[in-house]
Design a protein around this motif. Structure first.
Motif, mmCIF file in Angstrom:
data_model
loop_
_atom_site.group_PDB
_atom_site.id
_atom_site.type_symbol
_atom_site.label_atom_id
_atom_site.label_comp_id
_atom_site.label_asym_id
_atom_site.label_seq_id
_atom_site.Cartn_x
_atom_site.Cartn_y
_atom_site.Cartn_z
ATOM 1 N N LEU A 258 0.775 -1.342 0.012
ATOM 2 C CA LEU A 258 -0.032 -0.034 0.089
ATOM 3 C C LEU A 258 0.811 1.238 0.085
ATOM 4 N N LEU A 259 1.973 1.389 0.864
ATOM 5 C CA LEU A 259 2.959 2.520 0.897
ATOM 6 C C LEU A 259 3.510 2.703 -0.158
ATOM 7 N N ALA A 260 3.925 1.650 -1.170
ATOM 8 C CA ALA A 260 4.637 1.710 -2.346
ATOM 9 C C ALA A 260 3.794 2.176 -3.350
ATOM 10 N N ALA B 256 -5.359 -0.084 7.466
ATOM 11 C CA ALA B 256 -4.355 -0.934 7.531
ATOM 12 C C ALA B 256 -3.725 -0.989 9.003
ATOM 13 N N GLN B 257 -3.079 0.365 9.388
ATOM 14 C CA GLN B 257 -2.674 0.610 10.580
ATOM 15 C C GLN B 257 -3.797 -0.227 11.742
ATOM 16 N N ALA C 150 4.407 5.172 7.112
ATOM 17 C CA ALA C 150 2.883 5.411 7.247
ATOM 18 C C ALA C 150 2.753 6.952 8.136
ATOM 19 N N GLY C 151 3.648 7.003 9.170
ATOM 20 C CA GLY C 151 3.570 8.168 10.003
ATOM 21 C C GLY C 151 3.881 9.477 9.166
ATOM 22 N N LYS C 152 4.785 9.165 8.350
ATOM 23 C CA LYS C 152 5.479 10.369 7.643
ATOM 24 C C LYS C 152 4.322 10.797 6.444
ATOM 25 N N SER D 10 15.009 8.020 9.247
ATOM 26 C CA SER D 10 14.832 7.679 7.897
ATOM 27 C C SER D 10 14.275 6.154 8.130
ATOM 28 N N ASP D 11 13.530 5.745 6.962
ATOM 29 C CA ASP D 11 13.187 4.294 7.119
ATOM 30 C C ASP D 11 14.160 3.378 7.493
ATOM 31 N N GLU D 12 15.399 3.372 6.809
ATOM 32 C CA GLU D 12 16.343 2.261 7.234
ATOM 33 C C GLU D 12 16.839 2.639 8.665
ATOM 34 N N VAL D 13 16.961 3.738 8.985
ATOM 35 C CA VAL D 13 17.397 3.779 10.468
ATOM 36 C C VAL D 13 16.284 3.461 11.157
ATOM 37 N N GLU D 14 15.081 3.621 11.232
ATOM 38 C CA GLU D 14 14.089 3.204 12.147
ATOM 39 C C GLU D 14 14.295 1.567 12.046
ATOM 40 N N GLU D 15 14.162 1.038 10.880
ATOM 41 C CA GLU D 15 14.132 -0.300 10.956
ATOM 42 C C GLU D 15 15.382 -0.922 11.623
ATOM 43 N N MET D 16 16.553 -0.183 11.723
ATOM 44 C CA MET D 16 17.657 -0.783 11.920
ATOM 45 C C MET D 16 17.635 -0.876 13.518
ATOM 46 N N ALA D 17 17.008 0.591 14.186
ATOM 47 C CA ALA D 17 16.975 0.799 15.765
ATOM 48 C C ALA D 17 16.037 -0.402 16.169
ATOM 49 N N ALA D 18 14.938 -0.672 15.248
ATOM 50 C CA ALA D 18 14.036 -1.717 15.945
ATOM 51 C C ALA D 18 14.687 -3.114 15.919
ATOM 52 N N SER D 19 15.434 -3.307 15.089
ATOM 53 C CA SER D 19 16.098 -4.756 14.869
ATOM 54 C C SER D 19 17.129 -4.909 15.875
ATOM 55 N N MET D 20 17.588 -3.788 16.149
ATOM 56 C CA MET D 20 18.835 -3.798 17.551
ATOM 57 C C MET D 20 18.330 -3.866 18.541
ATOM 58 N N ASN D 21 17.018 -3.099 18.764
ATOM 59 C CA ASN D 21 16.432 -3.223 20.233
ATOM 60 C C ASN D 21 16.260 -4.580 20.408
#
Length: 582
Positions: free
Chosen positions: A36-38, A55-56, A104-106, A143-154
């Motif tokens: 959907l976002l794409a 969706a959310q 989605a937030g952005k 950024s989307d990439e950093v948000e994903e990395m932060a969530a993964s590393m958490n």
């Protein structure tokens, strides 16, 4: 009556087909959101907004259902490897969701005019507050990439350190009188009417912390460092500034409340010195007697007796509350007693889609445990007021989260004292002041401790001895000469799980807020009677979709003014004066 909760209405187990189906459905909905976002750029604003909100909502509902079940299972058996494995699976899905939620937030933050779009769409109108909050939050998204990395590393960072603290404190073996008991059990002995039991239990508790202090010190350091790093990267002035924005609370409100509390600390110290003197101490109250019962303290309540007492008492507040309490006791919402592997403390978790809640306590039969049940059932009452809200409109901020629960405590305490006299009245009055002292003075010490840890952990690694000293310094600043300086509690940072949430800092001042806000609200109830209840319920219902100050305004209160906070504190001061002259 069963003494353990039933989770069957959530899921009957991890092998329940409904559980597997929901995990698969959540995975599919996350993938659908990515698609959907794409494609969202090719849609009109109204269409993409409605589709993203839908969706959310679906994802939020499914993830909450699944994670709630896992967390409830883990809270009563922290050693269950199967639960840990399921939790890891959900965390991976959460990490997958993080960049999509950020994107989605952005997208939602980019709505040109939320109010204008709300006139065209009922779904947007329903989520107007949520969308405006997203616009505020967008300023702090990476950024989307950093948000994903932060969530993964958490997953292997802050969240893992948090679970370590929970695991260690729920499984550490406390050596007490020739046997091994849990931390929850030994801490419950602080309320024993026997002085020797209280003292020996305190000594055993302190000795037990020495077994786990280093590992938990590592947990606290790394969690706070992670929070500080992310808050800075997101553009917040400090972790406290981030917490206040997440709480929808102005700094002026917090400062007004803390300033009023600071004014009244000498009153609480007067109570502590008086209690110490009554117990034969000459240098302030030693920590192990902080919860010592005074007056007639031998009464205990079976679960059935507690149920009836609560129902009878709260029928006088509103039959709706009493009916909810009956439902909780009779429909297996409550897990009562401490046992090996079970978390300490108490909490209430809402299962709003079922119009239910689940409550964990470590019940010991004394009035304090009945009071805890009233507190947690207050949370359940708050949950009931929002259970018909859309999934994205069910999160209320920390400070008001403790309002309904503390309001219940105020009602129970006043009702009990009104029917008592002599030694029983002394006991109930002192019990209430004791709890007020925890909600005001001890919470203030926890706030000061966490503030200091955030500050000092940026310049050095805080070993267990450092943390113990910071805690003692905070207790001296708040309890002052009310406590015996030779017998305080340097390990209060180990046993309080609120310090160890990587996503929720400063979960301390909301208790003081809830306590004093509830006292002010109860004063209104005493003046207005039944007419108050409708306004009160409307305010609780509105809390997911308004600021803290707006919630106060609904009840005619300006929370940024110190005078309001003095109102509740002055009532506590009157109780302390009554206690000191009895």
């Amino acid at each position: 009556m069963t003494t353990e909760w039933s989770l069957d209405e959530l899921y009957k187990g991890f092998d329940d087909p409904a559980y597997g189906k929901d995990v698969a459905e959540l995975t599919a909905q996350i993938d659908a959101l990515a698609t959907l976002l794409a494609d969202a750029g090719r849609m009109q604003e109204k269409e993409r907004t409605e589709k993203v909100l839908a969706a959310q909502s679906g994802i939020a509902q499914l993830f909450y259902q699944l994670s709630l079940y896992v967390e409830l299972r883990q809270s009563v058996n922290t050693e269950d490897g199967t639960v840990m494995a399921e939790n890891a699976k959900l965390m991976k899905l959460q990490a997958k969701m993080a960049p999509l939620e950020a994107a989605a937030g952005k997208l939602l933050a980019g709505i040109r005019d939320v109010d204008a779009l709300a006139k065209e769409s009922g779904l947007v109108r329903e989520h107007t507050f949520y969308l405006k909050e997203k616009q505020k939050e967008a300023k702090h998204l990476l950024s989307d990439e950093v948000e994903e990395m932060a969530a993964s590393m958490n997953m292997s960072g802050g969240a893992a350190w948090s679970k370590l603290q929970s695991y260690l404190t729920s499984t550490v073996k406390v050596d007490y009188q020739g046997k091994q008991i849990t931390l929850s059990e030994v801490r419950n002995l602080a309320y024993s009417p026997e002085a020797s039991v209280r003292k020996s239990a305190y000594e055993a508790e302190i000795a037990a912390y020495e077994k786990v202090e280093d590992a938990i010190a590592f947990s606290l350091n790394y969690i706070k460092n992670q929070v500080t790093m992310l808050s800075e990267k997101r553009g917040y002035a400090s972790p406290l500034a981030m917490t206040l924005e997440q709480s929808r609370m102005k700094r002026e409100t917090l400062d007004a409340m803390m300033a009023a509390i600071d004014e009244y600390l000498p009153v609480f110290r007067k109570y502590l010195r008086k209690k110490g003197g009554m117990l034969g101490h000459v240098n302030g109250l030693p920590w192990y007697d902080l919860f010592a019962p005074l007056g007639k303290a031998d009464k205990t309540y079976s679960i059935e007796e507690a149920k009836q007492y609560l129902i009878d008492t709260f029928t006088k507040l509103t039959p709706e509350m009493a009916d909810l309490m009956r439902e909780a006791f009779e429909n297996e919402w409550i897990d009562f007693y401490p046992r090996k592997g079970k978390e300490g403390g108490a909490f209430c978790a809402g299962a709003m889609w079922l119009k239910q809640s689940r409550i964990l306590t470590n019940y010991d039969g004394y009035f304090g445990s009945v009071d805890t049940l009233a507190h947690e059932l207050g949370h359940a009452f708050h949950n009931r007021q929002i259970e018909n809200h859309a999934p994205l409109n069910q999160d209320y901020p920390m400070p008001v989260a403790e309002t309904a629960s503390t309001f219940n405590e105020v009602h129970l305490g006043k009702a009990a004292r009104a029917e008592a006299s002599g030694e029983e009245l002394l006991n109930l009055l002192e019990n209430d002041i004791k709890e007020q002292t925890q909600c005001i003075v001890d919470i203030y010490s926890r706030y000061l401790f966490e503030t200091a840890v955030f500050e000092q952990s940026q310049n050095k690694f805080l070993m267990a001895d450092d943390l113990k000293q910071i805690m003692l310094d905070a207790q001296k600043k708040t309890y002052g000469d009310g406590l015996d300086p030779e017998c305080m509690h340097p390990y209060m940072w180990v046993c309080k799980g609120h310090y160890y949430s990587e996503g929720l800092s400063f979960y301390n001042f909301p208790y003081a807020f809830g306590n004093l806000f509830a006292l002010g609200l109860y004063s209104q109830f005493e003046k207005e009677g039944e007419a108050f209840i409708g306004k009160y319920k409307a305010m609780l219902s509105a809390t997911p979709c308004c600021t803290i100050e707006e919630a106060g305004a609904m009840m005619g209160i300006d929370l940024t003014k110190k005078d309001f906070w003095r109102t509740g504190l002055s009532e506590i001061a009157e109780e302390i004066e009554q206690f000191c002259t009895m």
